[in-house]
Design a protein around this motif. Structure first.
Motif, short mmCIF file in Angstrom:
data_model
loop_
_atom_site.label_atom_id
_atom_site.label_comp_id
_atom_site.label_asym_id
_atom_site.label_seq_id
_atom_site.Cartn_x
_atom_site.Cartn_y
_atom_site.Cartn_z
N GLN A 50 -21.82 -1.10 12.33
CA GLN A 50 -22.53 -1.61 13.50
C GLN A 50 -23.66 -2.53 13.04
N ASP A 51 -23.50 -3.83 13.26
CA ASP A 51 -24.53 -4.83 12.94
C ASP A 51 -24.86 -4.92 11.45
N SER A 52 -23.94 -4.53 10.57
CA SER A 52 -24.20 -4.69 9.14
C SER A 52 -22.89 -4.64 8.36
N LEU A 53 -22.93 -5.25 7.17
CA LEU A 53 -21.83 -5.14 6.21
C LEU A 53 -22.33 -4.31 5.04
N ARG A 54 -21.57 -3.30 4.65
CA ARG A 54 -21.95 -2.45 3.52
C ARG A 54 -20.91 -2.57 2.42
N VAL A 55 -21.39 -2.60 1.19
CA VAL A 55 -20.54 -2.78 0.02
C VAL A 55 -20.58 -1.49 -0.79
N TYR A 56 -19.41 -0.87 -1.00
CA TYR A 56 -19.36 0.46 -1.61
C TYR A 56 -18.54 0.47 -2.89
N GLY A 57 -18.93 1.36 -3.80
CA GLY A 57 -18.11 1.77 -4.93
C GLY A 57 -17.74 3.22 -4.73
N TRP A 58 -16.74 3.69 -5.47
CA TRP A 58 -16.23 5.04 -5.19
C TRP A 58 -16.22 5.96 -6.40
N GLU A 59 -16.44 5.47 -7.59
CA GLU A 59 -16.47 6.34 -8.76
C GLU A 59 -17.69 6.03 -9.62
N PRO A 60 -18.84 6.64 -9.33
CA PRO A 60 -19.08 7.58 -8.23
C PRO A 60 -19.33 6.81 -6.93
N GLU A 61 -19.40 7.55 -5.82
CA GLU A 61 -19.65 6.89 -4.54
C GLU A 61 -21.07 6.37 -4.50
N ARG A 62 -21.24 5.11 -4.13
CA ARG A 62 -22.56 4.51 -4.05
C ARG A 62 -22.48 3.22 -3.24
N PHE A 97 -23.63 -0.61 -3.02
CA PHE A 97 -24.14 -1.71 -3.82
C PHE A 97 -25.08 -2.61 -3.03
N ASP A 98 -24.77 -2.82 -1.76
CA ASP A 98 -25.57 -3.78 -0.99
C ASP A 98 -25.36 -3.53 0.51
N VAL A 99 -26.34 -3.93 1.30
CA VAL A 99 -26.26 -3.90 2.76
C VAL A 99 -26.71 -5.26 3.28
N VAL A 100 -25.89 -5.88 4.10
CA VAL A 100 -26.21 -7.19 4.66
C VAL A 100 -26.26 -7.06 6.17
N LEU A 101 -27.37 -7.44 6.77
CA LEU A 101 -27.49 -7.38 8.22
C LEU A 101 -26.70 -8.53 8.85
N LYS A 150 -35.06 -13.17 4.79
CA LYS A 150 -35.05 -11.76 4.41
C LYS A 150 -34.05 -10.95 5.21
N GLU A 151 -33.40 -11.55 6.18
CA GLU A 151 -32.55 -10.75 7.07
C GLU A 151 -31.36 -10.13 6.34
N ALA A 152 -30.93 -10.76 5.24
CA ALA A 152 -29.78 -10.23 4.54
C ALA A 152 -30.14 -9.08 3.61
N LYS A 153 -31.42 -8.80 3.39
CA LYS A 153 -31.85 -7.72 2.51
C LYS A 153 -32.72 -6.75 3.27
N PRO A 154 -32.12 -5.79 3.99
CA PRO A 154 -32.91 -4.83 4.77
C PRO A 154 -33.66 -3.88 3.87
N SER A 155 -34.59 -3.17 4.47
CA SER A 155 -35.37 -2.21 3.71
C SER A 155 -34.51 -1.02 3.35
N PHE A 210 -27.85 6.07 0.67
CA PHE A 210 -27.50 5.03 -0.28
C PHE A 210 -28.61 3.98 -0.25
N PRO A 211 -29.72 4.20 -0.95
CA PRO A 211 -30.85 3.27 -0.88
C PRO A 211 -30.45 1.90 -1.39
N VAL A 212 -30.97 0.88 -0.73
CA VAL A 212 -30.70 -0.50 -1.12
C VAL A 212 -31.79 -0.97 -2.06
N PRO A 213 -31.42 -1.49 -3.23
CA PRO A 213 -32.45 -1.92 -4.18
C PRO A 213 -33.31 -3.03 -3.59
#
Length: 655
Positions: free
Chosen positions: A251-263, A265-269, A415-420, A427-430
């Motif tokens: 919902q209103d964002s793109l999330r980028v995931y890895g699975w081994e281990p699950e984490r 990588f990035d969140v884009v609004l 800054k919209e592409a790098k949310p807090s 999964f904290p975003v760096p």
């Protein structure tokens, strides 16, 4: 020398009116990422070229709303399934109907083309999965195993398996050659909306309404990892072409995931709301969403998105462009798919595991195909895409330059592409340092021949304050800005009735919540019903519906009369909640009610049995009253009609 303009990571590309009525389904061509097909309640399938305003082709023939559409890999064929259960296949390059496939008894919820052979798989609300031979108009196999609607189907990259996801919370893997189920993957606690195969490894991803994404090992047939904390139901996922990560359209964002281990990588609004499909083209991710008759397209620049990283690096953002990021080592690769060099052989028939429904073409089929047409709406775009003059092969290349991004208006939008990191605590975003943007040098306007792009800036805030919405008389020149209480009091002016309604609702919810804290669910529902405010009942049912174990037989006797009111409401959310609650009751208690009522009377006195029998009789009477309402609404079009038809099927035993 001109200073380069800083561009955005994500932006809105275009919004079009796709149909004369509501859009009910859409899909992107995965090969090009630039071809879009939409199905509507107007019974049409329309084709569009992303970022061009005009419809290329309109396909007619269906007599009920189109519920599912799918393009084959070369984007030469399209298949569409309707609410009536009929399926039609069109040849886009020849601009004609190819096949009409009949056999399902309810809505077509999912479709997929075989990657090599001329086969189509279909999943329906009738819980069946069928594999069709396009050449002979016959059903090769029928797979039975799901107990509820089949929402998504995907063939494996090598064409040997078929994965299915359904409302019964399960994912199943089918062997096409043997014609039987290989494995079932339980674990989701809500309807499973989407499945996707890894492009190379024996790995499967599934997304569910329980807000989780699960990864399944297809060698060991076990879960690899589970990503939790999605902001809403998972409706669309897509592996990167090289398999390094998974994109999730939230919902209103793109999330980028890895699975081994699950984490993460990035969140884009991205302000795309409920994105319905994703595709990748020229290092850009294309997302499309629909609302009523409108379809919107969005672009995410993947060269500005982090997609890999070791566990130790998860706290540090890799700011290098995507093309310069080196793939990070992970767990050992699984077995790799062996793709055939030619089309796959015809699946063998196994009588004991499947039911053949092959039938010869009939005059009715011929009539359906005569009435189905492919109307070219825009000859110029059609010839460019499907009939290029310099095409050597039958499949024309459709890749072109990336979609241009609009320039940034100010540093804040950069800054919209790098949310807090607070967006996803699990999964904290760096954090990444945003460098000051150099001055923007005005560039000449683009040539008129370029297609018009709706700038994302039109949908962004333009620096207004609360005081800008207030009457001129209350603005005080010497006061820099109003305090919150003053601003709120001014905003409330003229909305006294709504404020009274919301205040009363809040007070009623506090009363119900006080009872809820005691742990007595039945008393909580009774108190909500006694308040005589349907909005409070809806709020409470939305919570109870999340956990089926909270439902008891005595709770049904209280809720069913309220459900009848909700199904007749003029508010869409009330009807939706009522349908969800009724579906839970039917699935969980209807078999029990019918069994108890059909059982012979017991000998002697059994008070607990008498109480249970009384509750069952009361529920049965209430359900009989609701069944006539459900039957009368099952003829509606659109999503509500689909929900009522499903409820009508579940209530068939009452007759």
């Amino acid at each position: 020398m001109a200073t380069p303009v800083v561009t955005k990571t994500a932006w809105k590309l275009q919004e079009i009116v796709a149909h004369a009525s509501n859009v009910s389904s859409l899909v992107l061509g995965k090969a090009s990422g630039r071809l879009l097909a939409t199905g509507g309640d107007d019974c049409r399938v329309n084709l569009w070229s992303i970022n061009k305003p005009n419809c290329i082709m309109s396909l007619t023939g269906h007599t009920s709303p189109v519920e599912s559409v799918r393009l084959n890999t070369p984007e030469e064929l399209i298949v569409a399934g309707s609410q009536s259960g009929s399926i039609r296949v069109w040849d886009l390059e020849a601009a004609k109907i190819l096949r009409t496939l009949m056999g399902h008894k309810a809505n077509i919820c999912s479709l997929d083309f075989h990657p090599y052979g001329e086969f189509v798989a279909s999943g329906s609300q009738d819980t069946n999965i069928k594999l069709w031979d396009i050449r002979r108009k016959g059903c090769v196999f029928r797979y039975r195993g799901h107990s509820q609607a089949v929402r998504c189907l995907r063939f494996s990259p090598d064409g040997k398996w078929l994965a299915s996801a359904a409302d019964d919370h399960t994912v199943k893997l089918w062997d096409l050659t043997a014609g039987k189920m290989m494995s079932e993957f339980p674990g989701h606690t809500g309807p499973v909306n989407v499945v996707e195969f890894h492009p190379n490894e024996y790995l499967l991803a599934s997304g569910s309404s329980d807000r989780t994404i699960r990864f399944w090992d297809l060698e060991k047939f076990q879960v690899v990892s589970c990503i939790e904390g999605e902001p809403g139901p998972v409706r669309s996922v897509l592996f990167n072409p090289d398999g390094c990560c998974l994109y999730s359209g939230c919902q209103d964002s793109l999330r980028v995931y890895g699975w081994e281990p699950e984490r993460c990588f990035d969140v884009v609004l991205v302000n795309w709301g409920k994105v319905a499909d994703l595709a990748i083209c020229n290092d850009q991710l294309i997302g499309v969403a629909f609302s009523q008759s409108n379809v919107s397209s969005y672009v995410v620049d993947l060269t500005r998105v982090t997609r890999t990283g070791t566990v130790a690096q998860d706290s540090i953002q890799d700011s290098r462009p995507l093309a310069q990021q080196l793939p990070q080592p992970s767990a050992p690769l699984r077995r790799i798919y062996e793709r055939p060099s030619t089309t796959c052989s015809k699946p063998q028939r196994v009588k004991q595991n499947s039911e053949s429904e092959r039938r010869s073409p009939s005059s009715e089929d011929d009539r359906d195909e005569r009435e189905s047409r492919a109307e070219i709406q825009n000859a110029e775009d059609y010839n460019e895409i499907f009939q290029p003059k310099n095409s050597i092969s039958r499949t024309p290349p459709r890749r072109s330059e990336p979609f241009p991004a609009p320039p940034e208006d100010d540093l804040a939008t950069a800054k919209e592409a790098k949310p807090s990191p607070a967006i996803n605590s699990q999964f904290p975003v760096p954090n990444v340092e945003v460098l000051p943007r150099p001055p923007v040098v005005a560039s000449p306007p683009p040539p008129k021949a370029e297609p018009a792009i709706i700038p994302a800036t039109r949908n962004e805030p333009i620096g207004l304050k609360a005081s800008d919405f207030l009457p001129q008389a209350v603005k005080i020149p010497q006061q820099a800005e109003l305090v919150d209480e003053d601003a709120m009091s001014q905003i409330r002016k003229g909305h006294d009735t709504m404020c009274v309604v919301l205040t009363s609702r809040h007070r009623n919810l506090d009363t119900v919540r006080a009872v809820w804290t005691t742990g007595d669910i039945k008393t909580s529902v009774d108190s909500a019903v006694a308040i005589n405010d349907l909005s409070v009942v809806v709020d409470l049912l939305n919570i109870v519906n999340q956990k089926a174990s909270l439902w008891k037989l005595d709770l049904c006797t209280t809720v069913l009369p309220q459900i009848e009111k909700l199904l007749q409401s003029k508010y869409e959310s009330y009807v939706q909640t009522g349908c969800t609650s009724l579906k839970l009751i039917l699935q969980r208690f209807l078999p029990l009610i019918t069994d108890i009522l059909a059982a012979p009377p017991s000998v002697g006195v059994d008070i607990s049995r008498e109480e249970r029998l009384h509750k069952c009789r009361l529920c049965y009477k209430q359900l009989k009253g609701i069944s006539s309402l459900v039957k009368s609404k099952s003829g509606l079009s659109g999503r509500h009609g689909s929900a009522f038809r499903e409820l009508h099927l579940l209530m068939a035993s009452l007759d």
